[in-house]
Write an enzyme that holds these catalytic residues in place. Structure first.
Site, short mmCIF file in Angstrom:
data_model
loop_
_atom_site.label_atom_id
_atom_site.label_comp_id
_atom_site.label_asym_id
_atom_site.label_seq_id
_atom_site.Cartn_x
_atom_site.Cartn_y
_atom_site.Cartn_z
CB CYS A 1 -4.73 -5.37 10.79
SG CYS A 1 -4.02 -3.70 9.81
CG HIS B 1 -4.47 -0.60 -0.92
ND1 HIS B 1 -3.31 -0.91 -1.02
CD2 HIS B 1 -4.29 0.85 -1.54
CE1 HIS B 1 -2.51 -0.25 -1.73
NE2 HIS B 1 -2.80 0.95 -2.05
CG HIS C 1 -0.35 1.57 2.44
ND1 HIS C 1 -1.79 1.85 1.97
CD2 HIS C 1 -0.41 0.17 2.60
CE1 HIS C 1 -2.46 0.68 1.97
NE2 HIS C 1 -1.69 -0.31 2.41
CB CYS D 1 0.50 0.90 10.07
SG CYS D 1 0.82 -0.45 11.07
CG HIS E 1 2.34 -1.81 -1.55
ND1 HIS E 1 2.31 -1.24 -0.33
CD2 HIS E 1 1.31 -2.50 -1.51
CE1 HIS E 1 1.29 -1.32 0.36
NE2 HIS E 1 0.61 -2.42 -0.41
CD GLU F 1 4.55 -1.41 4.58
OE1 GLU F 1 5.53 -2.12 4.77
OE2 GLU F 1 3.48 -1.95 4.35
CB CYS G 1 2.24 -6.74 10.13
SG CYS G 1 0.68 -6.66 11.47
CB SER H 1 -5.61 -5.24 -0.80
OG SER H 1 -5.16 -5.72 0.44
CB SER I 1 -7.79 -2.46 3.48
OG SER I 1 -6.53 -2.18 3.80
#
Length: 280
Positions: free
Chosen positions: A12, A40, A75, A97, A125, A127, A193, A221, A265
């Site tokens: 992405c 990841h 992340h 990101c 996670h 993020e 997203c 991931s 990823s």
């Protein structure tokens, strides 16, 4: 055998941007570190390691670095880590990101107004761990129906709901609905997203139309795992692989149609290798 590759498969925008930033910095010379794996994907991280990029996992490790460039993972990280980098006098490159940076700003601003932040996502996670570090007051992390039902805040508490960018959109809606029925003053911000929603929608349709599905991506991931779960619901013969070596090509020959997609990823060369092998 018909083989169809999803249009949304692979890197992405945010991931490609982060990876490119690291490779660009390597060319300049000097010591380069990433805080956490930049993305990841084990193959990408291994290649960066081979090129001399150091990998920092904790604040304690960061505090031992006296010179060089620190690149923040895609992340994102907590505010505290930015502060340590500044204190250490290190060069900072922020590869977070942009969609994740937006969440950091939201939770910081909303928590400063007194709203209780609810983060919908996986508390393990990276993020989500980063988002936690931008909440100025109390926050709650919710991942499933039971946790949403058990949420018990003061009826006068104002709340703000955000989501991990790679969370399943339908599950996000379901959890928001449960929380909304509790009568709180709520601000809901869908921070999933757009690319994630598109990737999940395409994977669901491709799985419906295929006899078998191949999902390519790292085992850690989150967005790849969700693609697998979505595909598995629509197509029993769904395979989660990291590279071509994980795939039994002989087993695929029994299917008339095979769909392929990949997490955000997953490098293009790995996707291409799997796609080419399946077409033979």
């Amino acid at each position: 055998m018909k083989v169809e590759l999803a249009k949304t498969a692979g890197f992405c925008f945010g991931v490609k941007r982060a990876v490119d930033m690291v490779y660009d910095e390597i060319k300049k010379g000097g010591k380069v570190y990433t805080f956490g794996p930049i993305i990841h994907n084990d193959e990408v991280v291994a290649d960066l390691t081979d090129k001399g990029v150091g990998l920092i996992h904790t604040i304690e490790e960061l505090k031992t670095i006296t010179e060089g460039t620190i690149i923040i993972r895609s992340h994102g990280v907590s505010k505290e880590i930015y502060d340590v980098i500044e204190t250490q006098g290190l060069k900072l490159i922020d590869a977070t990101c942009p969609y994740v940076i937006k969440i950091h700003k939201i939770v910081k601003e909303q928590s400063e107004t007194g709203r209780h932040i609810i983060i919908i996502g996986n508390d393990k996670h990276p993020e989500v761990e980063g988002i936690e570090g931008w909440c100025m007051n109390n926050y709650t992390i919710i991942e499933n129906t039971e946790q949403a039902k058990n949420l018990d805040l003061s009826v006068n508490q104002k709340i703000c709901i955000v989501s991990q960018t790679t969370f399943n959109y339908k599950n996000f809606q379901d959890l928001v609905e449960i929380i909304s029925k509790k009568g709180y003053d709520i601000i809901v911000l869908n921070t999933i997203c757009n690319a994630t929603e598109e990737r999940q929608t395409e994977a669901r349709q491709l799985a419906k139309d295929s006899d078998a599905m191949i999902i390519i991506g790292g085992q850690h991931s989150s967005n790849t795992r969700k693609l697998y779960e979505i595909s598995k619901l629509e197509c029993e013969n769904t395979y989660y692989i990291q590279t071509l070596r994980d795939l039994d090509l002989e087993e695929l020959k029994s299917f008339r149609s095979v769909g392929i997609t990949a997490g955000a990823s997953t490098p293009n060369n790995i996707i291409k290798e799997v796609h080419t092998a399946c077409q033979k």
